[in-house]
Design a protein around this motif. Structure first.
Motif, PDB file in Angstrom:
ATOM      1  N   LEU A 124       5.158  -3.734  -1.915  1.00 23.41           N
ATOM      2  CA  LEU A 124       4.986  -4.327  -0.591  1.00 23.41           C
ATOM      3  C   LEU A 124       5.230  -3.305   0.513  1.00 23.41           C
ATOM      4  O   LEU A 124       4.505  -3.281   1.522  1.00 23.41           O
ATOM      5  CB  LEU A 124       5.906  -5.534  -0.436  1.00 23.41           C
ATOM      6  CG  LEU A 124       5.499  -6.749  -1.268  1.00 23.41           C
ATOM      7  CD1 LEU A 124       6.645  -7.735  -1.378  1.00 23.41           C
ATOM      8  CD2 LEU A 124       4.259  -7.410  -0.680  1.00 23.41           C
ATOM      9  N   GLU A 125       6.240  -2.468   0.349  1.00 21.43           N
ATOM     10  CA  GLU A 125       6.496  -1.430   1.353  1.00 21.43           C
ATOM     11  C   GLU A 125       5.307  -0.477   1.452  1.00 21.43           C
ATOM     12  O   GLU A 125       4.916  -0.068   2.554  1.00 21.43           O
ATOM     13  CB  GLU A 125       7.777  -0.673   1.013  1.00 21.43           C
ATOM     14  CG  GLU A 125       9.018  -1.501   1.269  1.00 21.43           C
ATOM     15  CD  GLU A 125      10.296  -0.876   0.743  1.00 21.43           C
ATOM     16  OE1 GLU A 125      10.224   0.081  -0.077  1.00 21.43           O
ATOM     17  OE2 GLU A 125      11.372  -1.365   1.122  1.00 21.43           O
ATOM     18  N   LEU A 126       4.706  -0.138   0.321  1.00 22.81           N
ATOM     19  CA  LEU A 126       3.530   0.730   0.323  1.00 22.81           C
ATOM     20  C   LEU A 126       2.365   0.057   1.038  1.00 22.81           C
ATOM     21  O   LEU A 126       1.682   0.672   1.854  1.00 22.81           O
ATOM     22  CB  LEU A 126       3.131   1.121  -1.104  1.00 22.81           C
ATOM     23  CG  LEU A 126       1.864   1.953  -1.215  1.00 22.81           C
ATOM     24  CD1 LEU A 126       2.041   3.302  -0.535  1.00 22.81           C
ATOM     25  CD2 LEU A 126       1.461   2.126  -2.653  1.00 22.81           C
ATOM     26  N   LEU A 127       2.125  -1.228   0.742  1.00 21.86           N
ATOM     27  CA  LEU A 127       1.025  -1.935   1.401  1.00 21.86           C
ATOM     28  C   LEU A 127       1.245  -2.009   2.909  1.00 21.86           C
ATOM     29  O   LEU A 127       0.294  -1.855   3.687  1.00 21.86           O
ATOM     30  CB  LEU A 127       0.858  -3.336   0.803  1.00 21.86           C
ATOM     31  CG  LEU A 127       0.340  -3.379  -0.627  1.00 21.86           C
ATOM     32  CD1 LEU A 127       0.355  -4.800  -1.158  1.00 21.86           C
ATOM     33  CD2 LEU A 127      -1.048  -2.767  -0.733  1.00 21.86           C
ATOM     34  N   LEU A 128       2.479  -2.214   3.334  1.00 21.73           N
ATOM     35  CA  LEU A 128       2.769  -2.226   4.771  1.00 21.73           C
ATOM     36  C   LEU A 128       2.551  -0.840   5.384  1.00 21.73           C
ATOM     37  O   LEU A 128       2.130  -0.720   6.530  1.00 21.73           O
ATOM     38  CB  LEU A 128       4.187  -2.717   5.024  1.00 21.73           C
ATOM     39  CG  LEU A 128       4.377  -4.221   4.853  1.00 21.73           C
ATOM     40  CD1 LEU A 128       5.854  -4.584   4.824  1.00 21.73           C
ATOM     41  CD2 LEU A 128       3.647  -4.994   5.946  1.00 21.73           C
ATOM     42  N   GLU A 129       2.807   0.187   4.610  1.00 21.31           N
ATOM     43  CA  GLU A 129       2.587   1.561   5.090  1.00 21.31           C
ATOM     44  C   GLU A 129       1.104   1.873   5.253  1.00 21.31           C
ATOM     45  O   GLU A 129       0.677   2.409   6.272  1.00 21.31           O
ATOM     46  CB  GLU A 129       3.220   2.552   4.107  1.00 21.31           C
ATOM     47  CG  GLU A 129       2.971   3.998   4.430  1.00 21.31           C
ATOM     48  CD  GLU A 129       3.415   4.938   3.306  1.00 21.31           C
ATOM     49  OE1 GLU A 129       2.792   6.009   3.169  1.00 21.31           O
ATOM     50  OE2 GLU A 129       4.356   4.610   2.561  1.00 21.31           O
ATOM     51  N   VAL A 130       0.289   1.559   4.249  1.00 20.85           N
ATOM     52  CA  VAL A 130      -1.128   1.957   4.276  1.00 20.85           C
ATOM     53  C   VAL A 130      -2.022   0.942   4.977  1.00 20.85           C
ATOM     54  O   VAL A 130      -3.144   1.278   5.352  1.00 20.85           O
ATOM     55  CB  VAL A 130      -1.675   2.289   2.863  1.00 20.85           C
ATOM     56  CG1 VAL A 130      -0.877   3.403   2.221  1.00 20.85           C
ATOM     57  CG2 VAL A 130      -1.730   1.071   1.968  1.00 20.85           C
TER      58      VAL A 130
ATOM     59  N   GLU B 265       1.925 -10.035   7.578  1.00 21.88           N
ATOM     60  CA  GLU B 265       2.914 -11.100   7.744  1.00 21.88           C
ATOM     61  C   GLU B 265       3.386 -11.616   6.377  1.00 21.88           C
ATOM     62  O   GLU B 265       4.588 -11.779   6.148  1.00 21.88           O
ATOM     63  CB  GLU B 265       2.315 -12.252   8.562  1.00 21.88           C
ATOM     64  CG  GLU B 265       3.265 -13.423   8.737  1.00 21.88           C
ATOM     65  CD  GLU B 265       2.627 -14.602   9.462  1.00 21.88           C
ATOM     66  OE1 GLU B 265       3.321 -15.614   9.612  1.00 21.88           O
ATOM     67  OE2 GLU B 265       1.439 -14.521   9.845  1.00 21.88           O
ATOM     68  N   TYR B 266       2.449 -11.855   5.467  1.00 22.96           N
ATOM     69  CA  TYR B 266       2.835 -12.291   4.118  1.00 22.96           C
ATOM     70  C   TYR B 266       3.697 -11.229   3.440  1.00 22.96           C
ATOM     71  O   TYR B 266       4.699 -11.546   2.808  1.00 22.96           O
ATOM     72  CB  TYR B 266       1.607 -12.592   3.256  1.00 22.96           C
ATOM     73  CG  TYR B 266       2.016 -12.843   1.818  1.00 22.96           C
ATOM     74  CD1 TYR B 266       2.482 -14.086   1.437  1.00 22.96           C
ATOM     75  CD2 TYR B 266       2.021 -11.810   0.884  1.00 22.96           C
ATOM     76  CE1 TYR B 266       2.930 -14.316   0.141  1.00 22.96           C
ATOM     77  CE2 TYR B 266       2.463 -12.026  -0.410  1.00 22.96           C
ATOM     78  CZ  TYR B 266       2.907 -13.280  -0.768  1.00 22.96           C
ATOM     79  OH  TYR B 266       3.361 -13.490  -2.049  1.00 22.96           O
ATOM     80  N   ALA B 267       3.308  -9.970   3.567  1.00 21.88           N
ATOM     81  CA  ALA B 267       4.048  -8.882   2.912  1.00 21.88           C
ATOM     82  C   ALA B 267       5.486  -8.829   3.433  1.00 21.88           C
ATOM     83  O   ALA B 267       6.426  -8.663   2.653  1.00 21.88           O
ATOM     84  CB  ALA B 267       3.345  -7.547   3.125  1.00 21.88           C
TER      85      ALA B 267
ATOM     86  N   GLY C  72      12.977   0.483  -3.628  1.00 25.29           N
ATOM     87  CA  GLY C  72      12.209   1.536  -4.283  1.00 25.29           C
ATOM     88  C   GLY C  72      11.693   1.215  -5.665  1.00 25.29           C
ATOM     89  O   GLY C  72      11.178   2.098  -6.351  1.00 25.29           O
ATOM     90  N   VAL C  73      11.813  -0.033  -6.116  1.00 25.30           N
ATOM     91  CA  VAL C  73      11.299  -0.412  -7.436  1.00 25.30           C
ATOM     92  C   VAL C  73      10.462  -1.682  -7.330  1.00 25.30           C
ATOM     93  O   VAL C  73      10.535  -2.417  -6.353  1.00 25.30           O
ATOM     94  CB  VAL C  73      12.421  -0.628  -8.482  1.00 25.30           C
ATOM     95  CG1 VAL C  73      13.214   0.640  -8.707  1.00 25.30           C
ATOM     96  CG2 VAL C  73      13.329  -1.765  -8.099  1.00 25.30           C
ATOM     97  N   GLY C  74       9.699  -1.954  -8.350  1.00 23.40           N
ATOM     98  CA  GLY C  74       8.966  -3.204  -8.481  1.00 23.40           C
ATOM     99  C   GLY C  74       8.155  -3.599  -7.260  1.00 23.40           C
ATOM    100  O   GLY C  74       7.565  -2.766  -6.572  1.00 23.40           O
ATOM    101  N   TYR C  75       8.132  -4.921  -7.035  1.00 22.03           N
ATOM    102  CA  TYR C  75       7.320  -5.459  -5.955  1.00 22.03           C
ATOM    103  C   TYR C  75       7.793  -5.009  -4.582  1.00 22.03           C
ATOM    104  O   TYR C  75       6.999  -4.908  -3.650  1.00 22.03           O
ATOM    105  CB  TYR C  75       7.281  -6.984  -6.027  1.00 22.03           C
ATOM    106  CG  TYR C  75       6.383  -7.467  -7.127  1.00 22.03           C
ATOM    107  CD1 TYR C  75       5.003  -7.296  -7.032  1.00 22.03           C
ATOM    108  CD2 TYR C  75       6.892  -8.067  -8.253  1.00 22.03           C
ATOM    109  CE1 TYR C  75       4.159  -7.711  -8.045  1.00 22.03           C
ATOM    110  CE2 TYR C  75       6.059  -8.493  -9.278  1.00 22.03           C
ATOM    111  CZ  TYR C  75       4.693  -8.310  -9.162  1.00 22.03           C
ATOM    112  OH  TYR C  75       3.867  -8.719 -10.157  1.00 22.03           O
TER     113      TYR C  75
END
Length: 183
Positions: A143-149, A167-169, A136-139
Motif C-alpha cells: 500500500l505504501e508503494l501504491l501511494l508512492e507511485v 483514499e482506499y489505500a 515494510g512488510v506484506g500489504y
C-alpha cells in the motif's frame, strides 16, 4: 487460447513472460509457453531461487517444475519496452515471493499487482498463507508503494482492472496498523 489469438494476428510474437509470484496457477504453463513460443522468462531477484529451484521450498501452491530465468529484475529497476516505461518492484502482499510491475505510457500508469491486490481490495483472507504485519512488510509495504507511485489503474490477473483509490489505500493502511496493534 494464446495460440488462437496469435493465429488470428491479434498480437505479435511473445517476447517475454514476467512472473508475479511462484504459485502454480501462475507458473505451471510457463515452460510450455517457453517451448511453444520461444519466449524469455523474467522474474524479480527475490523470486529467482524459488522459480529455478522450487523443490527446495515447502510452500503452498508451489509448482514443482524448475523454470529457467533469462532476466533478473532488481527492485525498482526501470526499463523501456516498445515505448512503454516499466518499473519492477518487490510487492510482497499475497506471499513474500511476489512482484509488481508499473507500466507507464503518455502519463497513464498501470500497476500489475499479481495476486497482492484484488477488485475488492486487499486479498488477505487467508491469514496462514499471507498476512504479514508490520512496517515494510506484506500489504503495508504494498500500500505504501501504491501511494508512492500513484497508478491510475491496478490489474489483477484473476479479476481484471480497477481504478486506483488513494483514499482506499490510506484507509486500508490504517486498518492494517490497527490489526497489528490488536495482535
Amino acid at each position: 487460447k494464446v495460440g488462437q489469438w496469435r493465429g488470428a494476428k491479434e498480437f505479435g510474437p511473445i517476447e517475454a513472460l514476467w512472473i508475479t509470484h511462484y504459485h502454480d496457477d501462475h507458473t505451471q504453463a510457463v515452460n510450455i509457453a517457453r517451448r511453444r513460443f520461444g519466449c524469455k522468462v523474467w522474474v524479480q531477484r527475490g523470486m529467482l531461487d524459488i522459480i529455478e529451484n522450487p523443490r527446495a521450498y515447502n510452500m503452498p501452491c508451489l509448482f514443482p517444475e524448475s523454470i529457467h530465468v533469462d532476466r533478473i529484475l532488481e527492485d525498482r529497476e526501470v526499463f523501456e519496452w516498445k515505448g512503454f516505461r516499466m518499473c519492477a518492484y518487490y510487492f510482497p502482499g499475497q506471499t513474500l515471493y511476489h512482484a509488481g510491475l508499473l507500466v507507464e505510457k503518455d502519463g497513464f500508469k498501470v500497476f500489475l499487482s499479481g495476486d497482492s491486490f484484488s477488485n475488492w481490495g486487499l486479498d488477505d483472507y487467508c491469514s496462514e498463507n499471507r498476512l504479514f504485519l508490520g512496517p515494510g512488510v506484506g500489504y503495508e509495504k504494498c500500500l505504501e508503494l501504491l501511494l508512492e507511485v500513484q497508478p491510475d489503474m491496478l490489474v489483477n490477473p484473476h479479476w481484471g482492472s480497477i481504478r486506483f483509490s488513494a483514499e482506499y489505500a490510506r484507509k486500508a493502511l490504517a486498518s492494517l496498523r490497527t490489526r497489528e496493534e490488536l495482535y
